[in-house]
Write an enzyme that holds these catalytic residues in place. Structure first.
Site, PDB file in Angstrom:
ATOM      1  N   SER A 534       0.843  -1.189   0.000  1.00  0.00           N
ATOM      2  CA  SER A 534       0.000   0.000   0.000  1.00  0.00           C
ATOM      3  C   SER A 534       0.884   1.248   0.000  1.00  0.00           C
ATOM      4  CB  SER A 534      -0.962  -0.039   1.190  1.00  0.00           C
ATOM      5  OG  SER A 534      -1.983   0.917   1.060  1.00  0.00           O
ATOM      6  N   ASP A 619     -10.131  -3.097  -5.305  1.00  0.00           N
ATOM      7  CA  ASP A 619      -9.471  -2.323  -4.261  1.00  0.00           C
ATOM      8  C   ASP A 619      -9.970  -0.875  -4.255  1.00  0.00           C
ATOM      9  OD1 ASP A 619      -7.747  -1.062  -2.491  1.00  0.00           O
ATOM     10  OD2 ASP A 619      -5.975  -2.121  -3.210  1.00  0.00           O
ATOM     11  N   HIS A 654      -8.179  -4.673  -1.395  1.00  0.00           N
ATOM     12  CA  HIS A 654      -6.893  -4.212  -0.883  1.00  0.00           C
ATOM     13  C   HIS A 654      -6.168  -5.283  -0.067  1.00  0.00           C
ATOM     14  CE1 HIS A 654      -4.157  -0.908  -0.204  1.00  0.00           C
ATOM     15  NE2 HIS A 654      -4.169  -1.102   1.099  1.00  0.00           N
TER      16      HIS A 654
END
Length: 689
Positions: A534, A619, A654
């Site tokens: 991320s 995501d 995600h």
């Protein structure tokens, strides 16, 4: 199979007199069949590259599965007449949440278990399942929980009748994934938070159980698009708090949980740069705030006069106070000092730190404990010590070990070593690292090493025990976590010095730690891999451009790599919320600073390390198109023959696939790639005896 090559369609972005070419902008349109075709081609190429590593992947996976205990049961937490806990059986993908009705912890072994929620049964309905928030009504008769089946941040509230085991008709969609649901004390009302079109949590609603959701009452709406809204309940259960907040500013309203139809009371109006949190303790409201206190100070005020505030304890710049845990007979405060997590007990107006034996550790107060608790549960671990739950007697300060998490297979902690290292950043600041390896791993010189960091949002990368890391440690891999600026390991200033116009510190800190590890003989560039996910994917992506020669392999997971374009697009979920973290590129100074490190905007015609990149089609945090565009540009420009693969999870978001064995399989696949590129023989990875 040839490497997938994405077509190029000119799409220049012009702002502040600057032009950025974005030939792969078209990949953002997931409704375009050509986009899905390209992602599927990348997945097929990924499968082909990984096919020769299937045996290695399976070997690592099995060595991890062998480390899964036959049963894992958390220490039960008492609430009234029940003790609540979760357990995880070796054959199951998901935990089972349960409770026992008992007068004391000592009698639990003789008490029959009642299953509260079995996620394995829920998971039978689809390939993906996420259950986040669970809230039991005060009378213990109804469970409300949040469920999602597509990997987005939009969850649905379900309510289970604990007496019949059936779901009630109440079904509330479009609820945020966490901090979004609380019961009134009477159990007739649920307060919940929904998201807008950009998945920003912004509306607080009141739902009367048994009524039509369409008739729910809007209690409060957060209209500032740079703020989010979440809801909590005081540990005493007496108040419901609605938190409006940005990265830099807070505003909290409170409501009496015994009077769910009463209006909310404002605690303190928002003021730019002032962050605060609140809790209830006895006749007082406790306020933890950064006003005139960089590392936060703790105030108290009577519930009937919120303006009459006094310091509960003297402010100390060396202590970063982060959480307050009030109990009927004591007050615990969690925070950081000397780079480590700490817990303090309030005694006679002073904070008394709870001490631990190891030099490196991570400790926390378990959440959702009863305000009436006479035994406070703490969780402790280190790189060498499995999660250990202690019962703290607040009166005497004595700690009793209640449970050490089981480790399947042989584990002798004396065979492993943990230490803290410090690297010097380019501006002279000392950057801490935590290191773990098997004794003897460095006896023959530099060793294969995996360097990890995150470094954003003030999130900390604290030392944690991971049984699934043991097979790799036994192979001689050294694991290092760099606690770079952008986290808050060294206090609030550590975060402030790694965001906005100081963001490059995060990347240069990471580079400094890599160089230090090489200079001190821990590893070499041909033996080192970098990992981050991320915002940590942004970190290692930026480092791939800035100092890729220091690494043999870089693994960016769901990476945020198209910084400028994303932060200019307010239609993308969460963009406006991020301006206080990265900057707003509509401002000229922010634009050029962000462009200077954005991985996508800085790809060059040069050599790059091996790259193993992952993303998720659903995501909401980092759009799949960011890594997809980055990969396409890298393929077009990089001058080396190193491997570049991207795996898109077509049915998740995600956090990748759901289910712990699916997570282990993905981890094994990634490790197989890393070890193969580092030249480590996977077939020799040890399995527990």
């Amino acid at each position: 199979m040839k490497k997938p090559i994405a077509k190029r369609i000119p799409h220049p972005h012009e702002l502040h007199g600057d032009v950025r070419e974005d030939d792969y902008y078209w990949l953002k349109d997931r409704n375009n069949p050509e986009v899905i075709k390209y992602l599927e081609e990348e997945n097929r190429y990924f499968d082909e590259i990984m096919r020769p590593l299937e045996e290695q992947t399976e070997h690592i996976y099995q060595s991890m599965v062998d480390r899964v205990p036959d049963s894992e049961v958390n220490v039960p937490v008492q609430h009234g007449q029940y003790f609540y806990y979760s357990r995880l059986d070796k054959s199951k993908q998901y935990p089972i949440y349960a409770r026992k009705q008992s007068a004391s912890r000592e009698l639990l072994a003789e008490t029959t278990e009642e299953v509260v929620l079995d996620l394995n049964e829920l998971a039978e309905e689809s390939d993906y399942l996420s259950v986040t928030v669970q809230r039991m009504s005060t009378d213990h008769n109804r469970l409300a929980y949040l469920e999602n089946r597509d990997g987005t941040d939009r969850y649905t509230i379900h309510v289970k009748d604990m007496n019949t085991g059936e779901l009630l008709p109440d079904r509330i969609p479009n609820v945020f994934l966490y901090g979004s649901m609380e019961w009134s004390r009477c159990g007739d009302y649920i307060f919940y938070i929904t998201v807008d079109d950009n998945q920003r949590p912004c509306k607080l609603w009141r739902h009367r159980l048994g009524s039509d959701v369409e008739n729910d009452e809007l209690v409060y709406e957060e209209k500032d698009e740079t703020f989010t809204l979440y809801v909590t309940k005081s540990q005493s259960g007496k108040f419901i708090f609605a938190h409006s907040g940005s990265k830099t500013t807070s505003e909290i309203r409170m409501l009496d949980a015994d009077a769910p139809l009463s209006p909310m009371q404002l605690v303190d109006a928002r003021r730019d740069g002032i962050l605060y949190d609140v809790e209830h303790w006895g006749d007082d409201l406790l306020i933890l705030t950064n006003e005139n206190a960089l590392n936060f100070q703790l105030l108290r005020c009577p519930l009937d006069n919120l303006e009459a505030r006094t310091n509960l304890i003297e402010y100390n710049e060396d202590r970063y106070l982060q959480e307050v845990y009030p109990f009927r007979d004591t007050l615990l405060i969690a925070g950081r000092e000397n780079g480590l997590t700490q817990i303090w007990v309030l005694r006679d107006g002073e904070l008394e730190q709870i001490s631990w034996d190891e030099p490196i550790y991570n400790v926390a107060v378990l959440s959702n404990q009863s305000y009436e608790a006479t035994e406070v549960l703490l969780q402790y671990e280190s790189l060498l010590t499995p999660k250990t739950t202690y019962g703290l007697n607040p009166g005497t300060g004595e700690k009793q070990c209640l449970q050490v998490a089981p480790v399947s297979g042989e584990y002798d902690r004396s065979r492993f070593h943990q230490e803290q290292l410090w690297a010097t950043a380019e501006d002279g600041v000392n950057i801490p690292m935590t290191v773990v390896y098997q004794e003897g791993a460095l006896d023959n010189g530099p060793a294969p090493l995996i360097l990890y960091a995150y470094g954003s949002y003030g999130a900390n990368s604290d030392p944690r025990f991971d049984p699934y890391r043991l097979p790799l440690l036994e192979k001689g891999i050294v694991f290092v976590t760099a606690q770079v600026r952008g986290g808050s390991e060294m206090g609030r200033s550590w975060y402030e010095d790694g965001k906005m116009q100081h963001k490059r510190n995060t990347f240069t800190d990471f580079i400094a730690t890599a160089k230090h590890l090489i200079e001190e003989g821990y590893t070499t560039p041909s033996q080192m891999a970098a990992r981050g996910g991320s915002a940590g994917g942004l970190l290692v992506g930026a480092v791939a451009n800035m100092a890729g020669e220091l690494f043999k392999v870089i693994v960016p997971a769901v990476p945020f790599v198209d910084v400028v374009t994303t932060m200019l697009d307010t239609t993308i979920p969460l963009t406006t919320l991020e301006w206080d973290e990265w900057g707003n590129p509509q401002e000229k100074e922010d634009y050029f600073y962000m462009k200077s490190y954005s991985p996508y905007d800085n790809v060059e015609a040069k050599d790059y390390p091996h790259l193993y990149i992952t993303t998720g089609l659903n995501d909401p945090r980092v759009g799949y198109w960011e890594p997809a565009k980055w990969v396409a540009r890298l393929r077009a420009l990089k001058t080396d023959d190193n491997t570049l693969v991207m795996k898109t999870n077509m049915g998740a978001g995600h956090f990748g696939k759901s289910g712990r064995f699916n997570h282990l399989k993905e981890a094994a696949e990634c490790y197989a790639f890393i070890l193969d590129r580092l030249g480590v023989g996977v077939e020799e990875v040890s399995t527990p005896r």
